[in-house]
Write a protein that holds these residues in place. Structure first.
Motif, PDB file in Angstrom:
ATOM      1  N   TRP A 185      66.416  -5.222  40.502  1.00 41.81           N
ATOM      2  CA  TRP A 185      65.603  -6.370  40.112  1.00 41.81           C
ATOM      3  C   TRP A 185      65.868  -6.723  38.657  1.00 41.81           C
ATOM      4  O   TRP A 185      65.969  -5.830  37.801  1.00 41.81           O
ATOM      5  CB  TRP A 185      64.120  -6.081  40.317  1.00 41.81           C
ATOM      6  CG  TRP A 185      63.717  -5.903  41.759  1.00 41.81           C
ATOM      7  CD1 TRP A 185      64.520  -6.000  42.863  1.00 41.81           C
ATOM      8  CD2 TRP A 185      62.417  -5.578  42.247  1.00 41.81           C
ATOM      9  NE1 TRP A 185      63.786  -5.754  43.998  1.00 41.81           N
ATOM     10  CE2 TRP A 185      62.489  -5.495  43.653  1.00 41.81           C
ATOM     11  CE3 TRP A 185      61.189  -5.347  41.628  1.00 41.81           C
ATOM     12  CZ2 TRP A 185      61.396  -5.203  44.453  1.00 41.81           C
ATOM     13  CZ3 TRP A 185      60.092  -5.046  42.416  1.00 41.81           C
ATOM     14  CH2 TRP A 185      60.186  -4.982  43.812  1.00 41.81           C
TER      15      TRP A 185
ATOM     16  N   LYS B 265      45.304  -6.050  39.983  1.00 42.20           N
ATOM     17  CA  LYS B 265      46.119  -6.000  41.196  1.00 42.20           C
ATOM     18  C   LYS B 265      46.064  -4.612  41.845  1.00 42.20           C
ATOM     19  O   LYS B 265      46.065  -4.495  43.064  1.00 42.20           O
ATOM     20  CB  LYS B 265      47.557  -6.418  40.896  1.00 42.20           C
ATOM     21  CG  LYS B 265      47.669  -7.912  40.577  1.00 42.20           C
ATOM     22  CD  LYS B 265      49.107  -8.331  40.321  1.00 42.20           C
ATOM     23  CE  LYS B 265      49.221  -9.799  39.966  1.00 42.20           C
ATOM     24  NZ  LYS B 265      48.930 -10.701  41.082  1.00 42.20           N
TER      25      LYS B 265
ATOM     26  N   ARG C 298      42.877  -4.450  43.763  1.00 35.16           N
ATOM     27  CA  ARG C 298      43.033  -5.226  44.996  1.00 35.16           C
ATOM     28  C   ARG C 298      43.813  -4.435  46.051  1.00 35.16           C
ATOM     29  O   ARG C 298      43.486  -4.470  47.236  1.00 35.16           O
ATOM     30  CB  ARG C 298      43.764  -6.531  44.680  1.00 35.16           C
ATOM     31  CG  ARG C 298      43.933  -7.453  45.885  1.00 35.16           C
ATOM     32  CD  ARG C 298      45.000  -8.508  45.661  1.00 35.16           C
ATOM     33  NE  ARG C 298      46.313  -7.879  45.584  1.00 35.16           N
ATOM     34  CZ  ARG C 298      47.374  -8.390  44.950  1.00 35.16           C
ATOM     35  NH1 ARG C 298      47.263  -9.534  44.310  1.00 35.16           N
ATOM     36  NH2 ARG C 298      48.510  -7.761  44.939  1.00 35.16           N
ATOM     37  N   GLU C 299      44.834  -3.698  45.611  1.00 36.83           N
ATOM     38  CA  GLU C 299      45.671  -2.932  46.550  1.00 36.83           C
ATOM     39  C   GLU C 299      45.062  -1.575  46.911  1.00 36.83           C
ATOM     40  O   GLU C 299      45.583  -0.879  47.771  1.00 36.83           O
ATOM     41  CB  GLU C 299      47.071  -2.707  45.947  1.00 36.83           C
ATOM     42  CG  GLU C 299      47.869  -3.979  45.737  1.00 36.83           C
ATOM     43  CD  GLU C 299      48.163  -4.718  47.031  1.00 36.83           C
ATOM     44  OE1 GLU C 299      48.452  -4.071  48.058  1.00 36.83           O
ATOM     45  OE2 GLU C 299      48.094  -5.962  47.020  1.00 36.83           O
TER      46      GLU C 299
ATOM     47  N   LYS D  99      55.040  -4.234  45.150  1.00 45.82           N
ATOM     48  CA  LYS D  99      54.402  -5.530  45.391  1.00 45.82           C
ATOM     49  C   LYS D  99      53.842  -6.112  44.085  1.00 45.82           C
ATOM     50  O   LYS D  99      54.035  -7.291  43.787  1.00 45.82           O
ATOM     51  CB  LYS D  99      53.287  -5.359  46.429  1.00 45.82           C
ATOM     52  CG  LYS D  99      52.554  -6.639  46.766  1.00 45.82           C
ATOM     53  CD  LYS D  99      51.491  -6.387  47.839  1.00 45.82           C
ATOM     54  CE  LYS D  99      50.727  -7.652  48.172  1.00 45.82           C
ATOM     55  NZ  LYS D  99      49.700  -7.412  49.192  1.00 45.82           N
ATOM     56  N   ILE D 100      53.161  -5.270  43.308  1.00 47.25           N
ATOM     57  CA  ILE D 100      52.549  -5.719  42.060  1.00 47.25           C
ATOM     58  C   ILE D 100      53.627  -6.159  41.065  1.00 47.25           C
ATOM     59  O   ILE D 100      53.514  -7.220  40.445  1.00 47.25           O
ATOM     60  CB  ILE D 100      51.644  -4.607  41.460  1.00 47.25           C
ATOM     61  CG1 ILE D 100      50.409  -4.408  42.361  1.00 47.25           C
ATOM     62  CG2 ILE D 100      51.237  -4.944  40.027  1.00 47.25           C
ATOM     63  CD1 ILE D 100      49.619  -3.133  42.070  1.00 47.25           C
TER      64      ILE D 100
ATOM     65  N   ALA E   7      56.674  -7.130  41.748  1.00 51.38           N
ATOM     66  CA  ALA E   7      57.309  -8.350  42.281  1.00 51.38           C
ATOM     67  C   ALA E   7      56.439  -9.573  41.997  1.00 51.38           C
ATOM     68  O   ALA E   7      56.956 -10.622  41.596  1.00 51.38           O
ATOM     69  CB  ALA E   7      57.565  -8.199  43.780  1.00 51.38           C
ATOM     70  N   GLU E   8      55.131  -9.445  42.184  1.00 51.41           N
ATOM     71  CA  GLU E   8      54.208 -10.570  41.943  1.00 51.41           C
ATOM     72  C   GLU E   8      54.171 -10.946  40.455  1.00 51.41           C
ATOM     73  O   GLU E   8      54.147 -12.119  40.107  1.00 51.41           O
ATOM     74  CB  GLU E   8      52.780 -10.209  42.380  1.00 51.41           C
ATOM     75  CG  GLU E   8      52.573 -10.248  43.867  1.00 51.41           C
ATOM     76  CD  GLU E   8      51.162  -9.811  44.255  1.00 51.41           C
ATOM     77  OE1 GLU E   8      50.314  -9.575  43.367  1.00 51.41           O
ATOM     78  OE2 GLU E   8      50.917  -9.692  45.468  1.00 51.41           O
ATOM     79  N   MET E   9      54.142  -9.930  39.596  1.00 50.05           N
ATOM     80  CA  MET E   9      53.976 -10.182  38.160  1.00 50.05           C
ATOM     81  C   MET E   9      55.279 -10.561  37.463  1.00 50.05           C
ATOM     82  O   MET E   9      55.269 -11.377  36.549  1.00 50.05           O
ATOM     83  CB  MET E   9      53.375  -8.944  37.485  1.00 50.05           C
ATOM     84  CG  MET E   9      51.925  -8.693  37.853  1.00 50.05           C
ATOM     85  SD  MET E   9      51.245  -7.208  37.032  1.00 50.05           S
ATOM     86  CE  MET E   9      51.187  -7.744  35.312  1.00 50.05           C
ATOM     87  N   TYR E  10      56.381  -9.963  37.867  1.00 45.09           N
ATOM     88  CA  TYR E  10      57.619 -10.100  37.114  1.00 45.09           C
ATOM     89  C   TYR E  10      58.803 -10.602  37.961  1.00 45.09           C
ATOM     90  O   TYR E  10      59.880 -10.832  37.432  1.00 45.09           O
ATOM     91  CB  TYR E  10      57.993  -8.768  36.440  1.00 45.09           C
ATOM     92  CG  TYR E  10      56.886  -8.287  35.555  1.00 45.09           C
ATOM     93  CD1 TYR E  10      56.701  -8.840  34.283  1.00 45.09           C
ATOM     94  CD2 TYR E  10      55.978  -7.321  35.984  1.00 45.09           C
ATOM     95  CE1 TYR E  10      55.655  -8.421  33.464  1.00 45.09           C
ATOM     96  CE2 TYR E  10      54.935  -6.900  35.174  1.00 45.09           C
ATOM     97  CZ  TYR E  10      54.779  -7.449  33.920  1.00 45.09           C
ATOM     98  OH  TYR E  10      53.741  -7.049  33.113  1.00 45.09           O
ATOM     99  N   GLY E  11      58.586 -10.707  39.267  1.00 41.07           N
ATOM    100  CA  GLY E  11      59.655 -11.177  40.149  1.00 41.07           C
ATOM    101  C   GLY E  11      60.504 -10.036  40.669  1.00 41.07           C
ATOM    102  O   GLY E  11      60.550  -8.958  40.085  1.00 41.07           O
ATOM    103  N   ASN E  12      61.140 -10.294  41.802  1.00 42.86           N
ATOM    104  CA  ASN E  12      62.017  -9.283  42.384  1.00 42.86           C
ATOM    105  C   ASN E  12      63.393  -9.870  42.703  1.00 42.86           C
ATOM    106  O   ASN E  12      64.044  -9.469  43.650  1.00 42.86           O
ATOM    107  CB  ASN E  12      61.380  -8.641  43.631  1.00 42.86           C
ATOM    108  CG  ASN E  12      61.076  -9.652  44.713  1.00 42.86           C
ATOM    109  OD1 ASN E  12      61.249 -10.863  44.520  1.00 42.86           O
ATOM    110  ND2 ASN E  12      60.622  -9.185  45.850  1.00 42.86           N
TER     111      ASN E  12
END
Length: 114
Positions: free
Chosen positions: A36, A65, A68-69, A103-104, A106-111
């Motif tokens: 990534w 996050k 939430r998870e 997941k966190i 990827a959501e915050m910084y992209g994958n």
């Protein structure tokens, strides 16, 4: 496994075998993040998994996050650590922790891959 690994593993105590299994799961799950753009490095050592980001982790957003998870993951500077309590955690729980961390991030910084 091959003969040499069978011989070695028979000498290990239960907790050492457990750490090896947890490391195996973390390596399988987290290694994808090495490719990534947002990630500098992924390290697994002694039952600890670390994803090192290129930027500092935004603590407030990250922790929301995590809640939430349903996981507790420690970010510190550019690193996000997972340290499963090896005698008290199932394979499924380790997988859930790894999946949540990916997941966190990827959501915050992209994958996006490099």
């Amino acid at each position: 496994g091959d003969w040499s690994s069978d011989v070695c593993s028979s000498d290990l105590s239960d907790w050492q075998k457990r750490i090896h299994r947890i490391e195996e799961i973390m390596r399988d799950k987290l290694s994808i993040a090495k490719n990534w753009k947002s990630v500098d490095d992924v390290r697994i050592l002694g039952g600890i998994g670390v994803i090192q980001l290129k930027d500092n982790v935004n603590l407030g957003v990250f922790q929301k996050k995590c809640v939430r998870e349903g996981v507790w993951i420690r970010p510190f500077g550019k690193n996000a650590y997972i340290m499963p309590p090896y005698l008290a955690v199932s394979d499924t729980q380790v997988e859930k922790l790894c999946d949540a961390l990916l997941k966190i991030i990827a959501e915050m910084y992209g994958n996006d891959s490099i």
